[in-house]
Design a protein around this motif. Structure first.
Motif, short mmCIF file in Angstrom:
data_model
loop_
_atom_site.label_atom_id
_atom_site.label_comp_id
_atom_site.label_asym_id
_atom_site.label_seq_id
_atom_site.Cartn_x
_atom_site.Cartn_y
_atom_site.Cartn_z
N HIS A 1 -7.76 -19.67 18.50
CA HIS A 1 -8.65 -20.70 18.68
C HIS A 1 -9.54 -21.31 17.60
CE1 HIS A 1 -10.78 -22.54 22.28
NE2 HIS A 1 -11.20 -22.96 21.39
N ILE A 2 -8.96 -22.77 17.30
CA ILE A 2 -10.10 -23.32 16.30
C ILE A 2 -10.87 -24.40 16.97
CG2 ILE A 2 -9.59 -25.03 14.57
CD1 ILE A 2 -6.72 -24.29 14.36
N THR A 3 -12.20 -24.32 16.45
CA THR A 3 -13.17 -24.85 16.99
C THR A 3 -13.64 -25.77 15.93
OG1 THR A 3 -13.93 -23.03 18.45
CG2 THR A 3 -15.37 -24.69 18.04
N LEU A 4 -13.87 -27.15 16.37
CA LEU A 4 -14.44 -28.33 15.70
C LEU A 4 -15.93 -28.23 15.40
CD1 LEU A 4 -12.10 -31.41 16.49
CD2 LEU A 4 -11.59 -29.56 14.80
N VAL A 5 -16.60 -28.21 14.38
CA VAL A 5 -17.94 -28.14 14.38
C VAL A 5 -18.52 -29.33 13.42
CG1 VAL A 5 -18.63 -25.85 14.82
CG2 VAL A 5 -18.44 -26.48 12.66
N GLY A 6 -19.41 -29.69 13.52
CA GLY A 6 -20.12 -31.00 12.40
C GLY A 6 -21.30 -31.51 12.92
N TYR A 7 -22.11 -32.49 12.18
CA TYR A 7 -23.23 -33.08 12.49
C TYR A 7 -22.78 -33.96 13.51
CZ TYR A 7 -27.91 -34.60 11.64
OH TYR A 7 -29.25 -34.87 11.78
N THR A 8 -23.76 -34.63 14.34
CA THR A 8 -23.18 -35.76 15.19
C THR A 8 -22.77 -36.67 14.66
OG1 THR A 8 -24.09 -36.92 16.99
CG2 THR A 8 -25.46 -36.48 15.33
N ASN A 9 -21.78 -37.52 15.04
CA ASN A 9 -21.11 -38.67 14.35
C ASN A 9 -20.37 -38.34 13.34
OD1 ASN A 9 -21.18 -41.57 15.06
ND2 ASN A 9 -22.11 -41.73 12.78
N ALA A 10 -19.81 -37.26 12.97
CA ALA A 10 -18.99 -36.58 11.97
C ALA A 10 -17.51 -37.09 12.02
CB ALA A 10 -19.19 -35.47 11.45
N GLY A 11 -17.29 -37.43 13.45
CA GLY A 11 -16.00 -37.65 13.84
C GLY A 11 -14.84 -36.68 14.38
N ALA B 1 -25.05 -37.10 3.85
CA ALA B 1 -24.02 -36.17 3.99
C ALA B 1 -24.33 -34.55 3.59
CB ALA B 1 -22.50 -36.52 3.31
N ASP B 2 -25.01 -34.39 2.41
CA ASP B 2 -25.19 -33.32 1.74
C ASP B 2 -26.21 -32.57 2.78
OD1 ASP B 2 -24.04 -32.98 -0.67
OD2 ASP B 2 -25.12 -34.37 -1.48
N ASP B 3 -27.34 -33.33 3.32
CA ASP B 3 -28.37 -32.63 4.15
C ASP B 3 -27.51 -32.38 5.39
OD1 ASP B 3 -30.46 -32.96 2.57
OD2 ASP B 3 -31.06 -34.77 3.12
N GLU B 4 -26.70 -33.10 6.12
CA GLU B 4 -26.04 -32.95 7.24
C GLU B 4 -25.07 -31.67 7.17
OE1 GLU B 4 -26.01 -37.70 8.53
OE2 GLU B 4 -24.20 -36.69 8.11
N VAL B 5 -24.59 -31.40 5.88
CA VAL B 5 -23.83 -30.27 5.83
C VAL B 5 -24.68 -29.08 5.80
CG1 VAL B 5 -22.53 -28.87 4.10
CG2 VAL B 5 -21.85 -31.21 4.49
N LYS B 6 -25.79 -29.26 5.09
CA LYS B 6 -26.79 -28.08 5.06
C LYS B 6 -27.39 -27.78 6.44
CE LYS B 6 -28.39 -28.65 0.40
NZ LYS B 6 -28.64 -29.59 -0.25
N THR B 7 -27.70 -28.78 7.33
CA THR B 7 -28.12 -28.47 8.59
C THR B 7 -27.09 -27.81 9.34
OG1 THR B 7 -29.46 -30.76 8.56
CG2 THR B 7 -28.97 -29.54 10.67
#
Ligand SMILES: Nc1nc2c(ncn2[C@@H]2O[C@H](COP(=O)(O)OP(=O)(O)OP(=O)(O)O)[C@@H](O)[C@H]2O)c(=O)[nH]1
Ligand SMILES: [Mg+2]
Length: 245
Positions: A29-39, A121-127
């Motif tokens: 199982h692969i799960t996509l994670v990321g900040y909202t709107n990342a794609g 992007a940097d802040d979003e990655v950190k979040t």
């Protein structure tokens, strides 16, 4: 509230199916994670052909956010979308989001999708990294996907400090999608075990099962014994070497 409750029921159902599959030692199982709107959703669509597995109705009904994906070797995995992470999640929403996001901790591999064109992007990655840590998911193997490469962005060099494998893509134009599939496969091999198996030429069923549930790297036909010598990688619990079917 009603909508959230419905979502929670759906997630719970999905998790039960996942548990069942895990017990059977089924697909990775692969799960996509990321900040909202990342794609994330766009990437899931770009990676998986919606129609290729139309027969997978059980899952399609229970959870339209999970799709089957066939990697270059033929290995079939499941890929899930998730809700976007955001900073300063309102306290009233934390409980609901938490149960959705707990699913993240059950992934075999995380794909952290980053909007590389975002000024923040940097802040979003950190979040996202902080939230993953909070969820107890920071130990899961992760690859970083720097998305939206078709957009202009000025701060590419400063992006993402860690040493997770990374790749630049555009989910929108399809740039580097094949490379991403290969990278996913490479990461998956890193937590599999090598195996060797002899398959009689007449047993096409076993051969195709090996192709879809393991990573087949070599397949030599021996005319004398009329069988295939198959070499590849499998999850250790699948124990292909000792299975007779
Ligand atoms: N230019 C560009 N836009 C993209 C790319 N990928 C996604 N987008 C756009 O970015 C926006 C957000 O995409 P989504 O796929 O919905 O993002 P998401 O991460 O699923 O967002 P949430 O579900 O809110 O967490 C949409 O307008 C997409 O069309 C890309 O590679 N390039
Ligand atoms: Mg989305």
């Amino acid at each position: 509230m009603d909508e959230l409750k419905r979502d929670l029921v759906r997630v719970q159902k999905h998790r039960n199916v996942r548990k069942h599959q895990k017990q059977q030692g089924e697909r990775l199982h692969i799960t996509l994670v990321g900040y909202t709107n990342a794609g994330k959703t766009t990437l899931l669509n770009a990676l998986t052909d919606e129609h290729a597995f139309a027969e997978d109705l059980l899952f399609a009904t229970l959870d339209p956010l999970t799709r089957r994906l066939r990697l270059p070797s033929g290995l079939e995995v499941q890929v899930s979308d998730t809700v976007g992470f955001i900073r300063d999640l309102p306290t009233t929403l934390i409980a609901s989001f938490r149960s959705t996001l707990e699913e993240v901790t059950e992934a075999d591999l995380l794909v952290h999708v980053v909007d590389a064109s975002s000024e923040h992007a940097d802040d979003e990655v950190k979040t996202v990294e902080a939230l993953l840590q909070d969820l107890g998911a920071s130990g899961i193997e992760t690859i970083t996907v720097l998305n939206k490469q078709d957009e202009h962005h000025s701060n590419r060099e400063t992006l993402v400090s860690g040493n997770a494998p990374r790749i630049e893509v555009s989910a929108k134009t399809g740039r580097n999608m094949t490379e991403l599939l290969h990278l996913l496969e490479k990461q998956i091999i890193s937590f599999m075990e090598p195996y060797e198996q002899v398959v009689p030429a007449g047993d096409g069923k076993q051969l195709s099962r090996l192709k879809s549930t393991t990573i087949v790297q070599k397949e030599d036909f021996d005319e004398q014994t009329e069988s295939y010598f198959v070499k590849g990688y499998a999850r250790s619990q699948n124990c292909y070497v000792n299975k007779d079917n």
